[in-house]
Motif scaffolding. Structure first.
Motif, PDB file in Angstrom:
ATOM      1  N   ASN A 152      -6.824 -20.326   1.513  1.00  0.00           N
ATOM      2  CA  ASN A 152      -6.907 -20.161   2.966  1.00  0.00           C
ATOM      3  C   ASN A 152      -6.776 -18.695   3.380  1.00  0.00           C
ATOM      4  N   LEU A 153      -6.278 -17.845   2.453  1.00  0.00           N
ATOM      5  CA  LEU A 153      -6.072 -16.435   2.763  1.00  0.00           C
ATOM      6  C   LEU A 153      -6.825 -15.489   1.820  1.00  0.00           C
ATOM      7  N   HIS A 154      -7.069 -15.954   0.602  1.00  0.00           N
ATOM      8  CA  HIS A 154      -7.652 -15.089  -0.420  1.00  0.00           C
ATOM      9  C   HIS A 154      -9.031 -15.585  -0.846  1.00  0.00           C
ATOM     10  N   ASN A 155      -9.853 -14.610  -1.248  1.00  0.00           N
ATOM     11  CA  ASN A 155     -11.174 -14.915  -1.792  1.00  0.00           C
ATOM     12  C   ASN A 155     -11.182 -14.408  -3.240  1.00  0.00           C
ATOM     13  N   ALA A 156     -11.108 -15.333  -4.187  1.00  0.00           N
ATOM     14  CA  ALA A 156     -11.061 -14.947  -5.602  1.00  0.00           C
ATOM     15  C   ALA A 156     -12.463 -14.639  -6.088  1.00  0.00           C
ATOM     16  N   VAL A 157     -12.672 -13.378  -6.512  1.00  0.00           N
ATOM     17  CA  VAL A 157     -13.982 -12.982  -7.022  1.00  0.00           C
ATOM     18  C   VAL A 157     -13.959 -12.849  -8.550  1.00  0.00           C
ATOM     19  N   MET A 158     -12.744 -12.843  -9.110  1.00  0.00           N
ATOM     20  CA  MET A 158     -12.608 -12.745 -10.564  1.00  0.00           C
ATOM     21  C   MET A 158     -11.400 -13.557 -11.017  1.00  0.00           C
ATOM     22  N   HIS A 159     -11.533 -14.125 -12.223  1.00  0.00           N
ATOM     23  CA  HIS A 159     -10.414 -14.805 -12.880  1.00  0.00           C
ATOM     24  C   HIS A 159     -10.248 -14.165 -14.246  1.00  0.00           C
ATOM     25  N   VAL A 160      -9.003 -13.861 -14.605  1.00  0.00           N
ATOM     26  CA  VAL A 160      -8.732 -13.244 -15.910  1.00  0.00           C
ATOM     27  C   VAL A 160      -7.551 -13.949 -16.569  1.00  0.00           C
ATOM     28  N   GLU A 161      -7.547 -13.877 -17.893  1.00  0.00           N
ATOM     29  CA  GLU A 161      -6.390 -14.363 -18.639  1.00  0.00           C
ATOM     30  C   GLU A 161      -5.447 -13.178 -18.811  1.00  0.00           C
ATOM     31  N   ASP A 162      -4.275 -13.248 -18.200  1.00  0.00           N
ATOM     32  CA  ASP A 162      -3.319 -12.147 -18.277  1.00  0.00           C
ATOM     33  C   ASP A 162      -1.922 -12.731 -18.435  1.00  0.00           C
ATOM     34  N   ASN A 164       0.838 -11.061 -18.344  1.00  0.00           N
ATOM     35  CA  ASN A 164       1.808 -10.352 -17.506  1.00  0.00           C
ATOM     36  C   ASN A 164       2.015 -11.035 -16.147  1.00  0.00           C
ATOM     37  N   PHE A 165       1.055 -11.802 -15.712  1.00  0.00           N
ATOM     38  CA  PHE A 165       1.150 -12.503 -14.420  1.00  0.00           C
ATOM     39  C   PHE A 165       1.238 -14.000 -14.667  1.00  0.00           C
ATOM     40  N   GLY A 166       1.877 -14.697 -13.755  1.00  0.00           N
ATOM     41  CA  GLY A 166       1.968 -16.145 -13.847  1.00  0.00           C
ATOM     42  C   GLY A 166       0.627 -16.788 -13.535  1.00  0.00           C
ATOM     43  N   GLU A 167       0.576 -18.088 -13.785  1.00  0.00           N
ATOM     44  CA  GLU A 167      -0.668 -18.815 -13.536  1.00  0.00           C
ATOM     45  C   GLU A 167      -0.951 -18.862 -12.036  1.00  0.00           C
ATOM     46  N   ASN A 168      -2.211 -18.654 -11.696  1.00  0.00           N
ATOM     47  CA  ASN A 168      -2.690 -18.717 -10.315  1.00  0.00           C
ATOM     48  C   ASN A 168      -2.039 -17.646  -9.436  1.00  0.00           C
ATOM     49  N   THR A 169      -1.836 -16.467  -9.999  1.00  0.00           N
ATOM     50  CA  THR A 169      -1.227 -15.354  -9.276  1.00  0.00           C
ATOM     51  C   THR A 169      -2.263 -14.248  -9.082  1.00  0.00           C
ATOM     52  N   VAL A 170      -2.218 -13.618  -7.906  1.00  0.00           N
ATOM     53  CA  VAL A 170      -3.133 -12.519  -7.612  1.00  0.00           C
ATOM     54  C   VAL A 170      -2.657 -11.294  -8.396  1.00  0.00           C
ATOM     55  N   CYS A 171      -3.531 -10.760  -9.278  1.00  0.00           N
ATOM     56  CA  CYS A 171      -3.148  -9.609 -10.099  1.00  0.00           C
ATOM     57  C   CYS A 171      -3.808  -8.311  -9.651  1.00  0.00           C
ATOM     58  N   ASP A 172      -4.815  -8.383  -8.790  1.00  0.00           N
ATOM     59  CA  ASP A 172      -5.449  -7.163  -8.285  1.00  0.00           C
ATOM     60  C   ASP A 172      -6.122  -7.470  -6.945  1.00  0.00           C
ATOM     61  N   VAL A 173      -6.119  -6.471  -6.062  1.00  0.00           N
ATOM     62  CA  VAL A 173      -6.734  -6.618  -4.735  1.00  0.00           C
ATOM     63  C   VAL A 173      -7.881  -5.625  -4.637  1.00  0.00           C
ATOM     64  N   PHE A 174      -9.084  -6.133  -4.440  1.00  0.00           N
ATOM     65  CA  PHE A 174     -10.257  -5.276  -4.289  1.00  0.00           C
ATOM     66  C   PHE A 174     -10.452  -4.832  -2.839  1.00  0.00           C
ATOM     67  N   GLN A 175     -10.141  -5.739  -1.912  1.00  0.00           N
ATOM     68  CA  GLN A 175     -10.305  -5.432  -0.491  1.00  0.00           C
ATOM     69  C   GLN A 175      -9.202  -6.163   0.271  1.00  0.00           C
ATOM     70  N   ALA A 176      -8.486  -5.440   1.116  1.00  0.00           N
ATOM     71  CA  ALA A 176      -7.375  -6.030   1.876  1.00  0.00           C
ATOM     72  C   ALA A 176      -7.915  -7.038   2.893  1.00  0.00           C
ATOM     73  N   GLY A 177      -7.130  -8.089   3.096  1.00  0.00           N
ATOM     74  CA  GLY A 177      -7.468  -9.094   4.106  1.00  0.00           C
ATOM     75  C   GLY A 177      -6.587  -8.930   5.329  1.00  0.00           C
ATOM     76  N   VAL A 192      -7.657 -13.085  -9.769  1.00  0.00           N
ATOM     77  CA  VAL A 192      -6.568 -14.052 -10.003  1.00  0.00           C
ATOM     78  C   VAL A 192      -6.381 -14.248 -11.496  1.00  0.00           C
ATOM     79  N   ALA A 193      -5.126 -14.304 -11.900  1.00  0.00           N
ATOM     80  CA  ALA A 193      -4.786 -14.556 -13.310  1.00  0.00           C
ATOM     81  C   ALA A 193      -4.672 -16.061 -13.509  1.00  0.00           C
ATOM     82  N   ASN A 194      -5.224 -16.551 -14.634  1.00  0.00           N
ATOM     83  CA  ASN A 194      -5.163 -17.980 -14.950  1.00  0.00           C
ATOM     84  C   ASN A 194      -4.050 -18.274 -15.934  1.00  0.00           C
TER      85      ASN A 194
END
Length: 194
Positions: A152-162, A164-177, A192-194
């Motif tokens: 409802n607030l974020h638009n996920a344009v990429m998913h990565v396996e990381d 360092n971040f928990g599952e379903n956590t935003v790990c980088d912001v390309f454009q502020a909302g 978003v990290a998976n």
């Protein structure tokens, strides 16, 4: 007694009887006349009562009309106030959307390395001023980095396996909302990290 006198005596009682009958007849109509006057008083009270009841009904109807009109006006006033607020919020959102590219460019400029400290300080001051203006309008940046992904607030344009971040956590912001109250003006473009 003579015949004339005898006749006078006979006619006198006869004449007296009709006078008494006339008196009785006269008193009876007067009594009858007084009764209708008494009846007319009671009859005149009835029309007054019916007129009073009719006027009470008219007052009640007018009061009902007044209350309905007052309620309709109150609803109209509330509805127009809501519409006015909605139009104002839409205008603010439209103005903010026009300035968001400027915000994005200032943000990119701040991320670039520069040897000119005065230039960097000027860009920072401009960005701070733009953020202040947006906040005064009630427009806030949507928190994204490190937050749980919210479609409802974020638009996920990429998913990565990381790891360092928990599952379903935003790990980088390309454009502020940004959002105005609960209304999203622009979704945050995130990875978003998976």
């Amino acid at each position: 007694m003579s015949k004339k006198e005898n006749k006078a005596e006979q006619t006198a009682p006869e004449q007296q009887e009709p006078v008494e009958q006339q008196a009785e007849v006269q008193t009876e109509p007067q009594a009858e006349q007084t009764q209708p006057q008494g009846e007319s008083k009671s009859e005149s009270a009835d029309p007054l009562l019916t007129e009073l009841e009719s006027l009470k009904d008219q007052v009640a109807q007018q009061e009902d009309k007044y209350l309905r009109l007052a309620a309709e006006y109150d609803n109209y006033r509330r509805r127009t106030a809501k519409e006015k607020d909605s139009i104002w919020n839409d205008a603010k959102a439209d103005a903010a959307v026009a300035f968001l590219p400027v915000y994005d460019n200032l943000e990119r400029a701040l991320k670039q390395e520069t040897a000119d400290e005065a230039f960097k300080k000027g860009v920072e001051m401009t960005m701070t001023q733009l953020k202040t203006v947006l906040e005064k309008l009630g427009i806030t940046e949507i928190p994204a980095l490190g937050e749980t992904f919210d479609p409802n607030l974020h638009n996920a344009v990429m998913h990565v396996e990381d790891e360092n971040f928990g599952e379903n956590t935003v790990c980088d912001v390309f454009q502020a909302g940004f959002q105005l109250g609960d209304k999203v003006i622009r979704f945050a473009m995130v990875k978003v990290a998976n």
